[in-house]
Scaffold this active site. Structure first.
Site, PDB file in Angstrom:
ATOM      1  N   CYS A  97     -44.853   5.082 -48.233  1.00 34.58           N
ATOM      2  CA  CYS A  97     -46.032   5.933 -47.981  1.00 34.58           C
ATOM      3  C   CYS A  97     -47.271   5.458 -48.727  1.00 34.58           C
ATOM      4  O   CYS A  97     -48.346   5.331 -48.147  1.00 34.58           O
ATOM      5  CB  CYS A  97     -45.730   7.393 -48.303  1.00 34.58           C
ATOM      6  SG  CYS A  97     -45.484   7.762 -50.058  1.00 34.58           S
ATOM      7  N   HIS A 151     -45.201  11.961 -51.875  1.00 32.19           N
ATOM      8  CA  HIS A 151     -45.491  11.495 -50.515  1.00 32.19           C
ATOM      9  C   HIS A 151     -46.963  11.789 -50.223  1.00 32.19           C
ATOM     10  O   HIS A 151     -47.558  12.695 -50.813  1.00 32.19           O
ATOM     11  CB  HIS A 151     -44.597  12.197 -49.498  1.00 32.19           C
ATOM     12  CG  HIS A 151     -44.711  11.624 -48.114  1.00 32.19           C
ATOM     13  ND1 HIS A 151     -44.323  10.339 -47.815  1.00 32.19           N
ATOM     14  CD2 HIS A 151     -45.194  12.156 -46.957  1.00 32.19           C
ATOM     15  CE1 HIS A 151     -44.543  10.101 -46.533  1.00 32.19           C
ATOM     16  NE2 HIS A 151     -45.081  11.184 -45.992  1.00 32.19           N
ATOM     17  N   HIS A 167     -49.114   8.711 -41.733  1.00 29.89           N
ATOM     18  CA  HIS A 167     -48.376   8.340 -42.947  1.00 29.89           C
ATOM     19  C   HIS A 167     -47.228   7.419 -42.570  1.00 29.89           C
ATOM     20  O   HIS A 167     -46.907   7.247 -41.383  1.00 29.89           O
ATOM     21  CB  HIS A 167     -47.845   9.590 -43.653  1.00 29.89           C
ATOM     22  CG  HIS A 167     -46.906  10.416 -42.822  1.00 29.89           C
ATOM     23  ND1 HIS A 167     -45.796  11.051 -43.335  1.00 29.89           N
ATOM     24  CD2 HIS A 167     -46.906  10.734 -41.489  1.00 29.89           C
ATOM     25  CE1 HIS A 167     -45.157  11.715 -42.378  1.00 29.89           C
ATOM     26  NE2 HIS A 167     -45.824  11.543 -41.252  1.00 29.89           N
TER      27      HIS A 167
END
Length: 202
Positions: A97, A151, A167
């Site tokens: 990520c 994340h 993402h």
């Protein structure tokens, strides 16, 4: 001689008055060398746009330069489909990520932290209702009981209550994809971070 002195004094007073008037008509605000300088004229029109989110004194401040939010989002979308690979920022192999975020921003010569956790204190936080394209959206890791950022993604759209972000995920999509802010991600949501000053004025 007295007349010459009197005339000289009048001239000095007149010039001083003009200078004072000029100063009152223009107000210059300086923040720091890297910040926007705002000049307000007597008509109250700014010759440049002051942004309260510029904070180059903060060592975590991300300088986006002349890059526009739409440019960044458009480029990020060209990477859709690249697979997920832990600890990688190499498009030939895959992205995790933060590797995806790093690669996208570095494409525009914008330096950012390498890990998602390092974005935790990057200025400046905005409410989720104010999120705009190119803002960063931070989440916990898969363990939502932990409040540590694990994340992240880039907001690509926020209209009529629907927020979409791009993402690189290790989930079902297994790579770079666009995902709605659904209940699952809302349960992991930490904050939205605004790094583009332009988003304050759009």
């Amino acid at each position: 001689m007295r007349y010459v002195i009197a005339i000289s004094c009048l001239v000095i007073i007149f010039v001083s008055s003009l200078l004072l008037l000029k100063i009152k008509q223009s107000q210059v605000i300086f923040k720091s060398k890297a910040d926007t300088i705002v000049i307000r004229s007597g008509t109250d029109q700014d010759t440049s746009v002051y942004n309260p989110h510029i904070d180059s004194v903060n060592e975590l401040y991300i300088n986006t330069g002349k890059t526009q939010p739409a440019e960044l989002v458009s480029y990020a979308e060209t990477l859709i489909g690249i697979p997920y690979l832990y600890a990688s920022s190499n498009p030939a192999a895959g992205f995790d990520c933060s590797g995806f975020i790093t690669y996208v921003f570095n494409h525009f010569n914008i330096q950012v932290p390498r890990s998602s956790a390092d974005f935790t204190n990057v200025p400046h936080e905005v409410s989720i209702s104010e999120a705009k394209p190119a803002d960063l959206i931070l989440f916990t890791g898969t363990d939502s009981s932990s409040h540590t950022v694990g994340h992240m993604g880039i907001v690509v759209q926020h209209e009529n209550g629907l927020l979409l972000f791009i993402h690189s995920t290790s989930g079902k999509a297994d790579g770079v994809t666009i995902t709605p802010l659904n209940d699952y991600y809302r349960s992991r949501f930490v904050k939205v971070v605004r790094v583009f000053p332009q988003n304050e004025n759009s």
